[in-house]
Write a protein that holds these residues in place. Structure first.
Motif, PDB file in Angstrom:
ATOM      1  N   ALA A   1      -6.684  -9.104   0.862  1.00  0.00           N
ATOM      2  CA  ALA A   1      -6.164  -8.081  -0.052  1.00  0.00           C
ATOM      3  C   ALA A   1      -6.248  -8.548  -1.494  1.00  0.00           C
ATOM      4  O   ALA A   1      -6.542  -7.753  -2.406  1.00  0.00           O
ATOM      5  CB  ALA A   1      -4.725  -7.732   0.323  1.00  0.00           C
TER       6      ALA A   1
ATOM      7  N   LEU B   1      -6.647  -3.787  -0.590  1.00  0.00           N
ATOM      8  CA  LEU B   1      -5.932  -3.486   0.640  1.00  0.00           C
ATOM      9  C   LEU B   1      -6.779  -2.708   1.633  1.00  0.00           C
ATOM     10  O   LEU B   1      -6.744  -2.973   2.842  1.00  0.00           O
ATOM     11  CB  LEU B   1      -4.654  -2.702   0.309  1.00  0.00           C
TER      12      LEU B   1
ATOM     13  N   TYR C   1       0.819  -1.204   0.000  1.00  0.00           N
ATOM     14  CA  TYR C   1       0.000   0.000   0.000  1.00  0.00           C
ATOM     15  C   TYR C   1       0.857   1.260   0.000  1.00  0.00           C
ATOM     16  O   TYR C   1       0.414   2.316  -0.473  1.00  0.00           O
ATOM     17  CB  TYR C   1      -0.892  -0.016   1.244  1.00  0.00           C
TER      18      TYR C   1
END
Length: 391
Positions: free
Chosen positions: A350, A355, A224
């Motif tokens: 995810a 995410l 991320y």
């Protein structure tokens, strides 16, 4: 020195992994490899801590860490490193950590009076977290910029230096035992003590769920945050710097934990810790900006250490010395054995939902734990101390 090495390795491993794969499942697998030894070997580590000299156990574990990183550096130099080699090294390092940390936590009541354990644990966490999370992550980013071999040679040297102070500690830290028992019988005795103690059993389950949630987030957070394709688009040094917000909060929390415990009481302190933890995992679901994310990390770090100081000190006060290693390992089997499960869940969620879904789901899960605090009161903890004879 030992925790500084831990902090570097914890960041350097996933940073090396993202150079060979961008798969959420494979990246999360590295966290699984690093943490699953707590699920597999925690009980054996506790039995060892109650059978052997705890200082010598710590020395052996650190020596093993040095050998493992030396082997990894050799693979990097030869150009034969791979994600599977990282898995193997992470698994072995996690095993050494399981042994080292169990012995280290069990040795503390042998050198600190039980009435001063909250202060001792707070100061110990301050020293550990400063090295492990405040200095280690940004240093790992800088070392990775200098080269993978450099990034793993440095912590190996630090673990060597960490052995020296342990060698200077005098005295025996082996618990006197009455008669001979088998390893299986020792493990069973520790598990029975934990299972029959309602307060300790409840706290272990609660922190297990908390660790499940935080590891689900942290296992995939690098995807991320790092790289031009990520949501936050941070370079590697900035990623390490962002994670120091957790360490900064943890440091402040460790220094303030004893005062907060006295001001709020232990039960309210634990509720506060859960609320802070929900911010840590939940803020990235709402923003990609590093400043609010860092603020959430700071507050969450303070909450984690507040929980640890209160519950670890309680555990050390109400557990007999001869059982403390096994109690700690049984507790951590429940509390930390969920970490690889959380990492696996984070990678799976995810991959399927994205995410941000991981961050939001885990924040809700932590908030639900606050309801469980109705069964953990100040009176319960005071009564447990009185019954143990250490009030």
């Amino acid at each position: 020195m030992s925790n500084l090495a831990d902090g570097i390795v914890r960041i350097a491993l996933p940073l090396m992994a993202v150079q060979v794969t961008r798969s959420p499942a494979l990246i999360a697998g590295l966290t699984i490899a690093l943490t699953i030894p707590w699920l597999l070997f925690a009980l054996h580590a506790g039995a060892m801590a109650d059978r052997l000299d705890r200082r010598k156990v710590m020395l052996t574990a650190n020596a093993a860490r040095v050998a493992l990183l030396a082997g990894l550096v050799l693979l990097v130099v030869l150009g034969t490193g791979s994600i599977w080699a990282l898995y193997a090294v992470a698994f072995c390092l996690g095993t050494a950590e399981t042994i080292y940390d169990t012995a280290a936590q069990s040795i503390l009541p042998q050198i600190v009076h039980r009435d001063r354990l909250s202060r001792a644990n707070g100061r110990l966490y301050a020293a550990e977290l400063t090295a492990n999370e405040f200095i280690g992550p940004p240093l790992a980013g800088l070392l990775m910029a200098a080269g993978v071999a450099v990034a793993f040679t440095a912590p190996a040297i630090m673990w060597i230096l960490a052995v020296a102070p342990l060698l200077l500690v005098r005295g025996s830290f082996r618990i006197d035992r009455e008669g001979g028992t088998s390893l299986r019988a020792d493990i069973a005795e520790g598990l029975r003590f934990l299972w029959r103690h309602r307060l300790l059993r409840t706290l272990a389950v609660m922190v297990g769920v908390f660790n499940f949630a935080t590891n689900a987030v942290l296992a995939v957070f690098v995807l991320y945050a790092v790289g031009p394709e990520s949501a936050m688009r941070l370079p590697e040094p900035a990623f390490g710097l962002l994670l120091t917000a957790i360490a900064a909060g943890s440091l402040c929390g460790s220094l303030a934990a004893e005062r907060i415990e006295r001001l709020l009481g232990r039960a309210r302190s634990l509720v506060t810790a859960f609320a802070c933890g929900a911010l840590l995992v939940g803020v990235p679901a709402a923003t990609t900006h590093p400043l609010p994310t860092g603020a959430g990390f700071f507050i969450g770090g303070a909450g984690i250490v507040l929980w640890n100081v209160v519950t670890v000190s309680l555990r050390q006060r109400i557990t007999p010395d001869r059982l403390l290693g096994r109690l700690n390992s049984g507790y951590r089997l429940v509390a930390w054995g969920t970490r690889p499960l959380g990492a696996a869940a984070g990678g799976l969620l995810a991959s399927v939902f994205g995410l941000r879904a991981v961050f939001a789901t885990m924040a809700v899960l932590i908030l639900l734990l606050i309801a469980g605090m109705r069964t953990v009161t100040d009176d319960d903890m005071d009564t447990a101390e009185r019954e143990a004879g250490h009030a």
